[in-house]
Design an enzyme around this catalytic site. Structure first.
Site, PDB file in Angstrom:
ATOM      1  CD  GLU A 183      -1.406   3.427  12.363  1.00  0.00           C
ATOM      2  OE1 GLU A 183      -1.182   2.162  11.916  1.00  0.00           O
ATOM      3  OE2 GLU A 183      -0.878   4.604  12.362  1.00  0.00           O
ATOM      4  CE  LYS A 184       4.143   5.730  14.556  1.00  0.00           C
ATOM      5  NZ  LYS A 184       5.531   5.626  14.884  1.00  0.00           N
TER       6      LYS A 184
ATOM      7  CG  LEU B  33      -7.203   2.060   9.073  1.00  0.00           C
ATOM      8  CD1 LEU B  33      -6.662   1.123   9.870  1.00  0.00           C
ATOM      9  CD2 LEU B  33      -8.690   2.012   9.013  1.00  0.00           C
ATOM     10  N   GLY B  34      -4.175   2.539   7.434  1.00  0.00           N
ATOM     11  CA  GLY B  34      -3.825   2.395   5.899  1.00  0.00           C
ATOM     12  C   GLY B  34      -2.266   2.367   5.944  1.00  0.00           C
TER      13      GLY B  34
ATOM     14  CB  CYS C 229       0.331   0.790   1.247  1.00  0.00           C
ATOM     15  SG  CYS C 229      -0.528   0.367  -0.239  1.00  0.00           S
TER      16      CYS C 229
ATOM     17  N   GLY D 244       1.774   2.562  20.586  1.00  0.00           N
ATOM     18  CA  GLY D 244       1.506   1.327  21.429  1.00  0.00           C
ATOM     19  C   GLY D 244       2.644   0.743  21.705  1.00  0.00           C
TER      20      GLY D 244
ATOM     21  CD  GLU E 160      22.069   1.144  -7.243  1.00  0.00           C
ATOM     22  OE1 GLU E 160      20.903   1.604  -6.933  1.00  0.00           O
ATOM     23  OE2 GLU E 160      22.712   0.634  -6.383  1.00  0.00           O
TER      24      GLU E 160
ATOM     25  CG  ASP F  54       7.292  -2.741   4.626  1.00  0.00           C
ATOM     26  OD1 ASP F  54       6.869  -3.886   3.977  1.00  0.00           O
ATOM     27  OD2 ASP F  54       7.382  -1.709   4.072  1.00  0.00           O
TER      28      ASP F  54
ATOM     29  CG  HIS G 219      -4.933 -10.254 -32.249  1.00  0.00           C
ATOM     30  ND1 HIS G 219      -3.332  -9.900 -32.100  1.00  0.00           N
ATOM     31  CD2 HIS G 219      -5.411  -9.728 -33.383  1.00  0.00           C
ATOM     32  CE1 HIS G 219      -3.165  -9.104 -33.185  1.00  0.00           C
ATOM     33  NE2 HIS G 219      -4.125  -8.852 -33.772  1.00  0.00           N
TER      34      HIS G 219
HETATM   35  C1  LIG Z   1       7.270   5.461  -1.863  1.00  0.00           C
HETATM   36  C2  LIG Z   1       6.911   4.112  -1.757  1.00  0.00           C
HETATM   37  C3  LIG Z   1       6.179   3.382  -2.858  1.00  0.00           C
HETATM   38  C4  LIG Z   1       5.674   2.145  -2.642  1.00  0.00           C
HETATM   39  N1  LIG Z   1       4.977   1.496  -3.543  1.00  0.00           N
HETATM   40  C5  LIG Z   1       4.389   0.358  -3.413  1.00  0.00           C
HETATM   41  C6  LIG Z   1       3.640  -0.142  -4.352  1.00  0.00           C
HETATM   42  O1  LIG Z   1       3.489   0.247  -5.432  1.00  0.00           O
HETATM   43  N2  LIG Z   1       3.257  -1.726  -4.246  1.00  0.00           N
HETATM   44  C7  LIG Z   1       3.609  -2.043  -3.016  1.00  0.00           C
HETATM   45  O2  LIG Z   1       3.047  -3.408  -2.884  1.00  0.00           O
HETATM   46  N3  LIG Z   1       4.131  -1.763  -2.272  1.00  0.00           N
HETATM   47  C8  LIG Z   1       4.640  -0.433  -2.226  1.00  0.00           C
HETATM   48  N4  LIG Z   1       5.238   0.050  -1.187  1.00  0.00           N
HETATM   49  C9  LIG Z   1       5.595  -0.691   0.156  1.00  0.00           C
HETATM   50  C10 LIG Z   1       4.377  -0.470   0.864  1.00  0.00           C
HETATM   51  O3  LIG Z   1       4.103   0.574   1.418  1.00  0.00           O
HETATM   52  C11 LIG Z   1       4.970  -1.601   2.411  1.00  0.00           C
HETATM   53  O4  LIG Z   1       5.270  -2.685   1.806  1.00  0.00           O
HETATM   54  C12 LIG Z   1       3.603  -1.598   3.128  1.00  0.00           C
HETATM   55  O5  LIG Z   1       2.984  -0.424   3.462  1.00  0.00           O
HETATM   56  C13 LIG Z   1       4.024  -2.401   4.416  1.00  0.00           C
HETATM   57  O6  LIG Z   1       2.869  -2.670   5.288  1.00  0.00           O
HETATM   58  P1  LIG Z   1       3.024  -2.645   6.773  1.00  0.00           P
HETATM   59  O7  LIG Z   1       1.570  -3.168   7.502  1.00  0.00           O
HETATM   60  O8  LIG Z   1       4.261  -3.645   6.895  1.00  0.00           O
HETATM   61  O9  LIG Z   1       3.707  -1.214   7.213  1.00  0.00           O
HETATM   62  P2  LIG Z   1       3.005   0.043   7.335  1.00  0.00           P
HETATM   63  O10 LIG Z   1       2.100   0.382   6.045  1.00  0.00           O
HETATM   64  O11 LIG Z   1       4.314   1.002   7.243  1.00  0.00           O
HETATM   65  O12 LIG Z   1       2.275   0.261   8.464  1.00  0.00           O
HETATM   66  C14 LIG Z   1       2.744   0.123   9.585  1.00  0.00           C
HETATM   67  C15 LIG Z   1       1.794   1.167  10.706  1.00  0.00           C
HETATM   68  O13 LIG Z   1       2.349   0.893  11.896  1.00  0.00           O
HETATM   69  C16 LIG Z   1       2.002   2.155  12.517  1.00  0.00           C
HETATM   70  N5  LIG Z   1       2.876   1.994  13.776  1.00  0.00           N
HETATM   71  C17 LIG Z   1       4.111   1.894  13.903  1.00  0.00           C
HETATM   72  N6  LIG Z   1       4.508   1.956  15.021  1.00  0.00           N
HETATM   73  C18 LIG Z   1       3.569   2.063  15.781  1.00  0.00           C
HETATM   74  C19 LIG Z   1       3.222   2.107  17.211  1.00  0.00           C
HETATM   75  N7  LIG Z   1       4.250   2.322  18.251  1.00  0.00           N
HETATM   76  N8  LIG Z   1       2.243   2.356  17.814  1.00  0.00           N
HETATM   77  C20 LIG Z   1       0.907   2.206  16.886  1.00  0.00           C
HETATM   78  N9  LIG Z   1       1.301   2.456  15.568  1.00  0.00           N
HETATM   79  C21 LIG Z   1       2.407   2.115  15.084  1.00  0.00           C
HETATM   80  C22 LIG Z   1       2.480   3.029  11.560  1.00  0.00           C
HETATM   81  O14 LIG Z   1       1.920   4.379  11.851  1.00  0.00           O
HETATM   82  C23 LIG Z   1       1.976   2.507  10.392  1.00  0.00           C
HETATM   83  O15 LIG Z   1       0.512   2.984   9.988  1.00  0.00           O
HETATM   84  C24 LIG Z   1       5.762   1.367  -1.211  1.00  0.00           C
HETATM   85  C25 LIG Z   1       6.571   2.060  -0.319  1.00  0.00           C
HETATM   86  C26 LIG Z   1       7.121   3.289  -0.649  1.00  0.00           C
HETATM   87  C27 LIG Z   1       7.587   4.137   0.746  1.00  0.00           C
END
Ligand SMILES: Cc1cc2nc3c(=O)[nH]c(=O)nc-3n(C[C@H](O)[C@H](O)[C@H](O)COP(=O)(O)OP(=O)(O)OC[C@H]3O[C@@H](n4cnc5c(N)ncnc54)[C@H](O)[C@@H]3O)c2cc1C
Length: 459
Positions: free
Chosen positions: A38-39, A42-43, A46, A118, A201, A305, A436
């Site tokens: 993780e760069k 952690l987390g 989201c 990474g 929109e 994502d 209820h």
């Molecule tokens: C404003 C907002 C509100 C949201 N609200 C909701 C909600 O209410 N409910 C819901 O289900 N979802 C919500 N989401 C969507 C949710 O945050 C994402 O779907 C979720 O975080 C995706 O998880 P992920 O693991 O794919 O990516 P991410 O959470 O983006 O994690 C990817 C990680 O990879 C790391 N990374 C990237 N490149 C590198 C690299 N080269 N080397 C090391 N580490 C790297 C990043 O630093 C990051 O920590 C929301 C998103 C936003 C922006």
């Protein structure tokens, strides 16, 4: 540098967001050796920039509205103002507690947590600061970033959700570009905090991915809340002068505001990470993966994502767990994307699962629908909220879609997902007793009606 035992793992995961860390935790539980790279924090999105901080803002917004609306319930309250320092301290406190908990969780498992940027340098290798982590399997989980439009540069009073989470003032006027999930959630917060809000929109309706009836009800509710919105209209440009932004539309109109929030979707974080060089199939930046989360390269998986589909944290969790179990040889059942619950946390809340009416017609041909108005639901009346539960079923078959709108209706998605995922018939649900007076009862009543024995239903 050759691969040594301490740099060789069953799984090397790139990205410690929802998808990546869920995979790491499950893999460790299953006794696999794991490295998690993780760069940032952690987390991921989201926890730090998405679900959690935005829902804290939405809760603060609800508190502001409660203060405003006390007299409606015979309670003398007045709304004074929103103190963004206090709001941010509350929001950041929630994030910090969860972050600490998550760090402890990862530490407590035998997971090699590697802090740094990474890159995929071979089909089985991630390199971080010169250290080569070799995995029998590699999981790509690098997440997404907030997109903008061509010629629309983010900076100053033009921001995405990322900067909007840390505002230290309440803008008087906000333009929100994009009426999708993130756009309507922020619009809802800003309105409750006291801003004048206009959503722009390009599509014909707000929350266009939802059932059309949901969009209509949201638009009605937003009109009532005096949240302005313009649909079917495209952004054409923006100019800034001091603290004012002037947003021009293709219709020729222009709107002045103190802030432009750009919420036009999220793109995959995949560029420059070595994916394509390693031969991983990518489409417009998204990593292509099959229903078992496998890319075209054996031993490389992708979750969250970066994979086309719903960009939701719980989809990432589920895919991460799935991949760990797949690698451990448990042969988990594939994830049905339509069976992933979707909640939009604006006021009123939207919760849905399965097919919209239009999608169901296309997929199943003959369908039946039923709309149960929250007007007949005691608890919703107590809360003074309006909305409905809409069911979509295959003709004489199971419920294939549940669409709900109204204050707090997000909490009802749990039962809705059981109904969809267990392919329940309306009559199966109709025989379950719903307490209820709860809003959950509205789901029960909708199924009673669709099963041909309506109780508190007027239509
Ligand atoms: C404003 C907002 C509100 C949201 N609200 C909701 C909600 O209410 N409910 C819901 O289900 N979802 C919500 N989401 C969507 C949710 O945050 C994402 O779907 C979720 O975080 C995706 O998880 P992920 O693991 O794919 O990516 P991410 O959470 O983006 O994690 C990817 C990680 O990879 C790391 N990374 C990237 N490149 C590198 C690299 N080269 N080397 C090391 N580490 C790297 C990043 O630093 C990051 O920590 C929301 C998103 C936003 C922006």
């Amino acid at each position: 540098m050759s691969a040594t035992a301490e740099n060789t793992f069953d799984i090397v995961i790139l990205g410690g967001g929802s998808g990546g860390y869920a995979c790491a935790l499950r893999a460790a539980e299953l006794g696999l050796s794991v490295a998690l790279v993780e760069k940032g924090k952690l987390g991921g999105t989201c926890l730090h920039m998405g679900c959690i901080p935005t829902k804290a803002l939405l809760h603060a917004a609800e508190v502001a509205d409660t203060a405003r609306e006390g007299t409606q319930f015979g309670v003398k309250t007045t709304f004074e103002s929103v103190d963004m320092t206090g709001v941010n301290a509350y929001k950041d406190g929630v994030v910090a507690r969860l972050y600490k908990g998550l760090q402890g969780l990862v530490k407590s498992k035998s997971i090699e947590y590697v802090q740094g940027v990474g890159r995929l340098v071979a089909t089985n290798t991630i390199e971080v600061d010169g250290r080569r982590l070799v995995g029998k399997n590699v999981v790509l989980a690098t997440g997404s970033y907030a997109k903008s439009l061509p010629g629309l540069d983010i900076g100053g009073r033009i921001m995405t959700s990322e900067q909007a989470l840390f505002l230290d003032f309440v803008p008087s006027r906000v333009v929100v570009l994009g009426g999708g999930v993130i756009g309507v959630e922020f619009a809802s917060v800003f309105k409750s905090f006291g801003s004048e809000v206009t959503i722009i929109e390009a599509l014909p309706r707000l929350v266009a991915a939802e059932d059309e009836a949901i969009s209509k009800q949201l638009e009605r509710s937003f009109r009532k809340r005096k949240i302005n919105f313009k649909t079917n209209v495209k952004f054409s440009g923006v100019t800034t002068s001091g603290d004012t932004v002037s947003v021009a539309l293709e219709s020729g109109e222009s709107i002045e505001a103190d802030l432009l929030l750009v919420a036009v979707g999220r793109g995959p974080v995949t560029a420059g990470l070595g994916y394509e060089e390693a031969g991983v199939a990518v489409d417009r930046g998204f990593v292509l993966a099959n229903e078992r989360c496998q890319t075209n390269i054996e031993g490389i998986y992708a979750v969250g994502d970066i994979v086309p589909g719903l960009q939701l944290a719980h989809r990432g969790f589920a895919q991460g767990i799935f991949v760990a179990e797949q690698i451990a040889g448990l042969n988990p059942p594939v994830i049905d994307e339509m069976g992933i619950p979707r909640v939009t946390y604006c006021d009123p809340e939207i919760a849905s699962i399965g097919y919209t009416e239009a999608q169901a017609k296309e997929k199943f041909g003959q369908i039946e629908t039923y709309d149960y108005s929250l007007g007949g639901n005691g608890k919703s009346q107590i809360l003074a909220t309006q909305g409905f539960v809409k069911l979509v079923r295959q003709k004489d078959g199971p419920v294939v879609g549940v669409h709900m709108i109204g204050a707090r209706m997000g909490e009802q998605v749990g039962e809705a997902q059981l109904i969809y995922n267990w392919e329940a018939l309306p009559s199966d649900v109709a025989q379950l007793i719903h307490a209820h007076p709860t809003q959950n009862e509205a789901l029960g009543e909708a199924h009673l009606a669709l099963a041909g024995k309506p109780l508190h239903a007027h239509a």
